[in-house]
Design an enzyme around this catalytic site. Structure first.
Site, short mmCIF file in Angstrom:
data_model
loop_
_atom_site.label_atom_id
_atom_site.label_comp_id
_atom_site.label_asym_id
_atom_site.label_seq_id
_atom_site.Cartn_x
_atom_site.Cartn_y
_atom_site.Cartn_z
N ARG A 49 14.46 29.71 31.05
CA ARG A 49 15.15 30.56 30.09
C ARG A 49 15.64 29.68 28.93
NH1 ARG A 49 16.50 33.33 26.36
NH2 ARG A 49 17.78 35.21 26.49
N HIS A 96 11.56 38.45 17.55
CA HIS A 96 11.49 39.46 16.49
C HIS A 96 10.07 39.92 16.20
CE1 HIS A 96 15.39 37.49 15.78
NE2 HIS A 96 15.78 38.68 15.37
N TYR A 142 26.18 37.58 26.57
CA TYR A 142 26.64 37.35 27.95
C TYR A 142 28.03 37.93 28.20
CZ TYR A 142 22.49 34.51 28.01
OH TYR A 142 21.18 34.10 27.91
N HIS A 171 23.46 43.98 14.62
CA HIS A 171 22.38 43.05 14.99
C HIS A 171 22.62 42.46 16.39
CE1 HIS A 171 20.46 38.90 14.58
NE2 HIS A 171 19.51 39.78 14.85
N CYS A 210 19.83 34.12 35.78
CA CYS A 210 20.15 34.58 34.45
C CYS A 210 20.94 35.88 34.52
CB CYS A 210 18.89 34.77 33.61
SG CYS A 210 19.29 34.93 31.87
#
Ligand code: HEM
Ligand code: MTE
Length: 477
Positions: A137, A65, A328, A40, A184
């Site tokens: 973000r 999702h 990350y 996942h 980001c």
């Protein structure tokens, strides 16, 4: 699905561990996702929260999702139908009912949580990005904060615990102002996504579809985190403190907040310029950017600049939260989701040298009457490393010319936290008609430069894409 067995909610609820198998429901479907848990993209712990019940309340929070790709994954694991159908699941309140208004110019990459990028031409329009246009973000809903009651807690072993309002920070500490770019880690993921997995493994990058605008620049006003930590009694050189945890006020449905940590050396360095900021381009920081108080960790990936900072903790250990440990991080081009060992890579902190072309846009048409093309963009490097050169090309990188750089007046070597904007005008080949590929690459003060294409840096999370940026334009009559 008519021929599939029907299960009651009680039967589903008995499947909550890998040993008993992990079942979830979505609408009227029952799914055995045991074999998906370890793969996942949002982490095994998160998916296990839904074990034995419906994923819907969780997907109300993580609405990334709500797309076909996720429904396709689920479809592979369908084992039956839920007795009573979708109505058997209690409706939940929308966790996103209190979101702030946003400027419609932001390009929305996901609605809930909100993620929006700055249009490329606006990035190069001014040295600082206007607050309304600054990319956003979020991982979670924007928390509702009463600014009059807000305080941040600062604590750690052997320290006195401080609880400080923004006003107390303003009155008791020296003001600091820093021009810093926030980028980001997933900026320019779309280019990496568009490239096939090296070696033809078919592995699929997952993450938001950022183009070049998950980056913005602002002048931040506040106080140095260093000064606040020292006021709380942190002893520089105390070997028992290695990390500073930065904990936000935005939480998921289990009450777990967004959190990150940075190494102690960055937090305490006088030249590190880590801020507790309440001001953004001369205004109070807007809710979307972490007001009333956020952390700005210059030169470090945006994920560590925690918004709505509620608690700061000096610790021996790194933050154990999801976004520090299970996201990350970048892996080998050969590593697929099911082979990730998250503990094998350090959390990304400083970023590599990057650059992008913001004008002209991909697919732009230039006229044969124009004998030249003007290229505008940004360049930036992590760790305060200054940009010493940006090279641009109008032939896909066969020949290069240096661009004219424009820097923030406060930028200086090793503390160049703000981006460098650049501009270059290149002659077009005489009488040329057809396709041209523009390209750019930057070099920082350590003479680091960018790789030619994404294949060597390709990674399953689509992070730290700093390949040459290429833009295809055509010259037409
Ligand atoms: C991310 C699938 C359940 C939390 C993702 C992604 C997929 C996925 C494909 C990557 C999305 C993208 O960024 O493109 C599934 C499937 C589930 C499931 C098939 C079926 C059971 C859950 C549950 C939770 C959850 C129950 C929370 C309790 C997350 C989070 C992310 C994620 C936090 C990362 C979002 C980010 O990048 O910030 N999931 N998921 N997922 N999922 Fe799930
Ligand atoms: N802080 C909190 N509390 N919650 C978040 O979701 N997102 C992080 C960081 N700080 C986040 C956060 C990430 S991944 C980035 S890139 C930056 O905030 C983005 O800051 P911005 O929205 O002001 O551009």
């Amino acid at each position: 699905s008519d021929s599939l067995p029907v299960f009651t909610a009680e039967e589903v609820a008995q499947h909550r561990t890998p040993k008993d198998r992990v079942w979830v429901t979505y609408k009227d479907g029952v799914y055995d996702v045991t074999d998906f848990v370890a793969q996942h993209p949002g982490g095994a712990a998160k998916i296990m929260l839904a074990a034995g019940g419906s994923v819907e309340p969780f997907w109300g929070l993580y609405q990334q999702h709500m797309k076909q790709e996720v429904r396709d994954i689920l479809a592979q694991y369908r084992i039956g139908s839920l007795k009573g159908g979708a109505a058997a699941v209690a409706p939940t309140e929308d966790p996103y009912r209190n979101e702030p208004r946003r400027h419609p110019a932001l390009i929305v990459r996901s609605d809930k949580p909100f993620n929006g990028e700055t249009p490329a031409e606006l990035l190069v329009a001014s040295p600082v990005t206007p607050n309304d246009m600054f990319f956003v973000r979020h991982h979670l809903p924007v928390p509702v904060i009463d600014n009059d009651k807000f305080t941040v807690t600062v604590e750690g072993a052997g320290m006195r615990s401080l609880q400080l309002s923004v006003q107390q920070l303003q009155q008791n500490f020296k003001r600091a102002q820093v021009a810093a770019t926030v980028q980001c880690t997933g900026n320019r993921r779309t280019e990496m996504k568009a490239a096939p997995a090296p070696g033809g493994s078919g592995a699929q990058i997952k993450g938001l579809d950022w183009e070049v605008g998950a980056i913005s620049n602002a002048e931040w006003g506040g106080v140095l985190l260093r000064d606040v930590l020292l006021a709380a009694g942190l002893q520089p050189g105390d070997a028992s403190v290695q990390h500073i945890h930065l904990i936000g006020l935005d939480t998921d449905m289990t009450g777990t907040p967004y959190a990150a940590s940075i190494p102690i050396d960055k937090a305490l360095s006088e030249a590190g310029d880590v801020l507790l900021a309440w001001e953004m381009n001369g205004q109070p920081i807007p809710a979307d950017h972490g007001g009333p108080l956020r952390v700005v960790v210059p030169g470090t990936t945006g994920a560590r600049s925690v918004k709505w900072i509620g608690r700061i903790v000096a610790s021996a250990d790194e933050c154990q939260g999801h976004w520090q440990q299970k996201d990350y991080k970048a892996f080998s081009p050969g590593t697929d989701w099911d082979a990730i060992d998250w503990s094998a890579a350090p959390a990304i902190q400083e970023m590599p040298v990057v650059s992008a072309i913001c004008e002209p846009a991909e697919g732009a048409e230039l006229s044969t009457y124009d004998s030249e093309v003007t290229i505008k963009g940004y360049a930036w490097s992590g760790g305060g490393r200054d940009i010493i050169r940006v090279d641009v090309s109008a032939d896909g990188g066969k020949t290069w010319s240096p661009a004219k750089l424009s820097k923030h007046p406060h930028s200086r070597p090793s503390r160049a936290w703000a981006w460098t904007l650049y501009e270059a005008t290149l002659p077009l080949p005489e009488g040329f008609k057809g396709q041209l590929q523009l390209a750019c690459k930057a070099t920082d003060q350590s003479y680091n430069t960018q790789p030619e294409d994404v294949s060597s840096i390709w990674n399953i999370r689509g992070l730290v894409n700093n390949a040459w940026h290429k833009v295809n334009v055509s010259v037409v009559e």
